[in-house]
Design a protein around this motif. Structure first.
Motif, PDB file in Angstrom:
ATOM      1  N   THR A  42      14.640 -54.501 -33.906  1.00 38.25           N
ATOM      2  CA  THR A  42      13.928 -53.267 -34.258  1.00 38.25           C
ATOM      3  C   THR A  42      14.533 -52.015 -33.636  1.00 38.25           C
ATOM      4  N   GLY A  43      15.306 -52.187 -32.576  1.00 36.35           N
ATOM      5  CA  GLY A  43      15.786 -51.023 -31.840  1.00 36.35           C
ATOM      6  C   GLY A  43      14.763 -50.509 -30.850  1.00 36.35           C
ATOM      7  N   LYS A  44      13.516 -50.916 -31.022  1.00 31.78           N
ATOM      8  CA  LYS A  44      12.441 -50.473 -30.123  1.00 31.78           C
ATOM      9  C   LYS A  44      11.839 -51.677 -29.419  1.00 31.78           C
ATOM     10  N   VAL A  45      11.009 -51.417 -28.454  1.00 28.94           N
ATOM     11  CA  VAL A  45      10.496 -52.518 -27.651  1.00 28.94           C
ATOM     12  C   VAL A  45       9.188 -52.097 -27.002  1.00 28.94           C
ATOM     13  N   ASN A  46       8.475 -53.044 -26.408  1.00 31.41           N
ATOM     14  CA  ASN A  46       7.328 -52.706 -25.567  1.00 31.41           C
ATOM     15  C   ASN A  46       7.173 -53.801 -24.511  1.00 31.41           C
ATOM     16  N   MET A  47       7.168 -53.388 -23.255  1.00 30.44           N
ATOM     17  CA  MET A  47       7.076 -54.337 -22.138  1.00 30.44           C
ATOM     18  C   MET A  47       5.891 -55.283 -22.291  1.00 30.44           C
ATOM     19  N   ALA A  48       4.726 -54.748 -22.667  1.00 28.78           N
ATOM     20  CA  ALA A  48       3.526 -55.598 -22.716  1.00 28.78           C
ATOM     21  C   ALA A  48       3.631 -56.610 -23.857  1.00 28.78           C
ATOM     22  N   TYR A  49       4.276 -56.215 -24.941  1.00 28.53           N
ATOM     23  CA  TYR A  49       4.507 -57.167 -26.031  1.00 28.53           C
ATOM     24  C   TYR A  49       5.404 -58.308 -25.551  1.00 28.53           C
ATOM     25  N   GLU A  50       6.500 -57.938 -24.884  1.00 26.68           N
ATOM     26  CA  GLU A  50       7.456 -58.957 -24.423  1.00 26.68           C
ATOM     27  C   GLU A  50       6.815 -59.889 -23.398  1.00 26.68           C
ATOM     28  N   ALA A  51       5.908 -59.327 -22.589  1.00 27.16           N
ATOM     29  CA  ALA A  51       5.313 -60.121 -21.518  1.00 27.16           C
ATOM     30  C   ALA A  51       4.208 -61.037 -22.033  1.00 27.16           C
ATOM     31  N   ILE A  52       3.416 -60.552 -22.971  1.00 26.67           N
ATOM     32  CA  ILE A  52       2.226 -61.302 -23.378  1.00 26.67           C
ATOM     33  C   ILE A  52       2.277 -61.731 -24.850  1.00 26.67           C
ATOM     34  N   ASP A  53       2.312 -60.778 -25.773  1.00 27.20           N
ATOM     35  CA  ASP A  53       2.138 -61.106 -27.194  1.00 27.20           C
ATOM     36  C   ASP A  53       3.215 -62.061 -27.705  1.00 27.20           C
ATOM     37  N   ARG A  54       4.420 -61.805 -27.255  1.00 28.32           N
ATOM     38  CA  ARG A  54       5.539 -62.655 -27.661  1.00 28.32           C
ATOM     39  C   ARG A  54       5.250 -64.133 -27.370  1.00 28.32           C
ATOM     40  N   HIS A  55       4.647 -64.405 -26.211  1.00 21.29           N
ATOM     41  CA  HIS A  55       4.325 -65.793 -25.863  1.00 21.29           C
ATOM     42  C   HIS A  55       3.080 -66.273 -26.601  1.00 21.29           C
ATOM     43  N   ALA A  56       2.100 -65.354 -26.756  1.00 24.00           N
ATOM     44  CA  ALA A  56       0.866 -65.718 -27.463  1.00 24.00           C
ATOM     45  C   ALA A  56       1.196 -66.114 -28.898  1.00 24.00           C
TER      46      ALA A  56
END
Ligand code: WTA
Length: 575
Positions: A42-56
């Motif tokens: 995406t070129g963009k990111v979000n720390m909280a997504y990488e930490a939580i949602d990605r695993h959820a």
């Protein structure tokens, strides 16, 4: 002493994530770690997504993300629940009109709600500012004023310490209470709003260089500095979580630090969750039995704490250790202050574990000089720079010094989690980078002939008491607000448990007499007006304090008095 003779604890973990430190230093490339993250599509990111949602979303939905416990609560929160609750909080903030780049502060004791609020703030692209729950009004005011925070998440019992009326930018006070709350204007009931909020959230995708977190920390002069970090830090948090914390999929990890301190976010939130580990948070005060019980109850495998805590555990004795089953532990680490060789030896005996020292700072955002499971430990040494970074000892002109020479500990710039600004204070920021290509830490150290780094002290007057950085100037400023105090000079006095304690030298105003009652009253004044950890544990009255002709109190002379050392060059002293 040649290195062969140096005390060594041999590398133990053959199956560590980092198998060979030497090889990684030769071959490692940050761009390999970057591939791990979503921005590559995406070129963009979000720390909280990488930490939580990605695993959820990626198979860990029902895995416990957080084991929370304190004297009254015991809760297990899965990755799916953490995702839903942080989404809800993101929606609560959005409904208040809060969005990308706004500063949202959190001022409350540890609890699951604190973590929902922290992650929810990050999910909408706002910048989170965690504060120690022990702060008093002045400390809270300084930080909210400087950052121009628009919202604060706090509890009804902490609320009296938030000077709302003096903070024109602060529009929203979000109260986390147990019962339904009577709300004043501008107040929001966290629980009531969370109950209504949707658990679906459109995440704010941000640039790597967009703001993530503001950690205020102390220097030797002036007010606390807002150390500003960006989402890009995730590269280092993830990587050091792998190679330093050595996190693996089935680890149960406990970082004992409060999120008011950078260790409690970089390594209490980001690193463990980016690595998909189960995270343990213990609320409440330190008590050896509770701590060991936490390890036993949750079968903690990786444990990150601080020298003061280890020293307190050591003084609680080996019998306390034996009363608990700590056999789940496989990796133990320390940060924040010098880790005494004696503590390392004791830890090896009492826990059967090598305690791995790690060095870094609020400003560095992540670990930089560390001991690794697959590397020999030299007790008393902070270890070696992580692959992908370089450290050196430089003199006061920026020249690199050879091994075994003491000087300024410096890190070659840049690295992924390096601070990007001091909030509102570009001049302060530049000071750290005064030698091109280097970040100057303010610590003095030397490197031995085998590349191990050894901490020697601070080059400035910053005090490190029980792992917390305290600026002497802030304490002095508070002290002279006391009606009896004419002048105050504050130093760190060496202490066997806390590393240093705060000692204040005080000259009294006309009409005040030294007494123990007055000492107690002055200490209480700082404790209640500023912060408990900044209150002097020792006070000594003097008729006069040593000052330069320009009126600056010479802390170096106070320190020399304290240690019974020669006072050195006094040519600038007043009289
Ligand atoms: C000190 C902590 C010796 C040091 C994450 C540094 C240490 C300051 C160590 C940063 C260590 C931290 N050995 N001293 N392993 N780790 N320090 O910003 O003086 O609260 O500059 O961050 O703590 O403190 P800060």
């Amino acid at each position: 002493m040649s290195s062969e003779q140096k005390e060594t604890l041999r590398a133990t973990a053959a199956n560590a994530n980092l198998t060979s430190y030497e090889e990684a230093r030769r071959t490692f490339d940050w761009s390999e770690v970057e591939k791990h993250f979503t921005w590559h599509s995406t070129g963009k990111v979000n720390m909280a997504y990488e930490a939580i949602d990605r695993h959820a979303e990626g198979g860990l939905a029902d895995k416990v993300a957080l084991h929370y416990s304190d004297a009254t609560r015991l809760e297990a929160i899965t990755y799916a629940q953490m995702k839903a609750n942080s989404n809800k909080f993101g929606n609560v903030l959005r409904q208040l009109g809060i969005g990308k780049g706004d500063r949202v502060f959190i001022f409350m004791p540890r609890s699951p709600e604190l973590y929902y609020a922290l992650l929810g703030t990050i999910k909408i692209g706002a910048i989170v500012g965690p504060l120690f729950e022990a702060f008093m009004e002045q400390a809270v005011r300084d930080r909210l004023e400087d950052s121009q925070a628009v919202a604060i998440v706090t509890t009804p019992s902490q609320l009296p310490r938030v000077p709302v009326a003096d903070l024109p930018h602060l529009k929203h006070v979000i109260l986390v209470g147990d019962d339904l709350l009577q709300l004043a204007a501008g107040q929001v009931d966290f629980k009531a709003e969370m109950a209504q909020a949707s658990d679906e959230l459109a995440i704010e995708w941000v640039d790597r260089e967009d703001g993530l977190i503001l950690h205020y920390t102390s220097g030797s002069t002036g007010k606390p500095k807002g150390v500003f970090h960006v989402h890009n830090a995730m590269i280092q948090h993830y990587y050091t979580g792998r190679i330093v914390l050595d996190l693996k999929e089935d680890d149960v990890y406990w970082c004992t630090a409060d999120p008011g301190w950078v260790t409690g976010t970089s390594y209490g939130v980001f690193a463990p969750w980016l690595n998909g580990a189960t995270n343990v948070v213990r609320g409440g005060r330190f008590k050896p039995q509770d701590w060991y019980d936490t390890i036993e109850r949750f079968k903690v495998t990786v444990w990150y704490s601080a020298p003061t805590s280890f020293r307190m555990l050591m003084s609680a004795g080996d019998d306390t250790v034996k009363a608990f089953d700590l056999s789940s532990l496989r990796h133990v680490l320390s940060v924040g202050e010098p880790l005494n060789p004696e503590v390392v030896r004791w830890g090896f005996k009492a826990y059967g574990q090598r305690i791995h020292d790690t060095w870094w700072m609020t400003e560095t955002g992540g670990q930089l000089i560390c001991n690794y499971p697959s590397m020999d430990i030299r007790p008393g040494s902070m270890g070696k720079p992580i692959p992908g970074t370089d450290a050196a000892i430089i003199d006061d002109n920026g020249n690199v010094l050879p091994p075994n020479r003491m000087g300024n500990l410096a890190i070659k710039t840049p690295w992924p989690s390096m601070m990007r600004a001091i909030w509102n204070n570009p001049a302060k920021y530049e000071e750290y980078f005064r030698f091109p290509g280097w970040y100057v830490s303010g610590d003095s150290a030397y490197m031995d002939e085998d590349g191990y780094f050894w901490f020697q002290g601070r080059v400035d007057d910053v005090i490190n008491t029980a792992g917390e950085r305290v600026g002497p100037f802030e304490v002095e400023s508070k002290l002279i607000e006391h009606p009896a105090v004419a002048e105050a000079g504050v130093i760190g006095k060496p202490d066997p448990i806390r590393g240093e304690i705060i000692k204040a030298y005080i000259a009294l105003r006309e009409g005040f007499e030294p007494s123990d009652e007055l000492k107690a009253d002055i200490a209480k004044f700082v404790k209640e007006g500023f912060a408990a950890h900044a209150a002097p544990r020792e006070i000594e009255f003097k008729d006069k304090l040593p000052k330069t002709r320009s009126g600056k109190i010479m802390r170096r002379v106070l320190k020399a008095w304290e240690l019974g050392l020669p006072t050195g060059d006094l040519s600038t002293i007043e009289d």
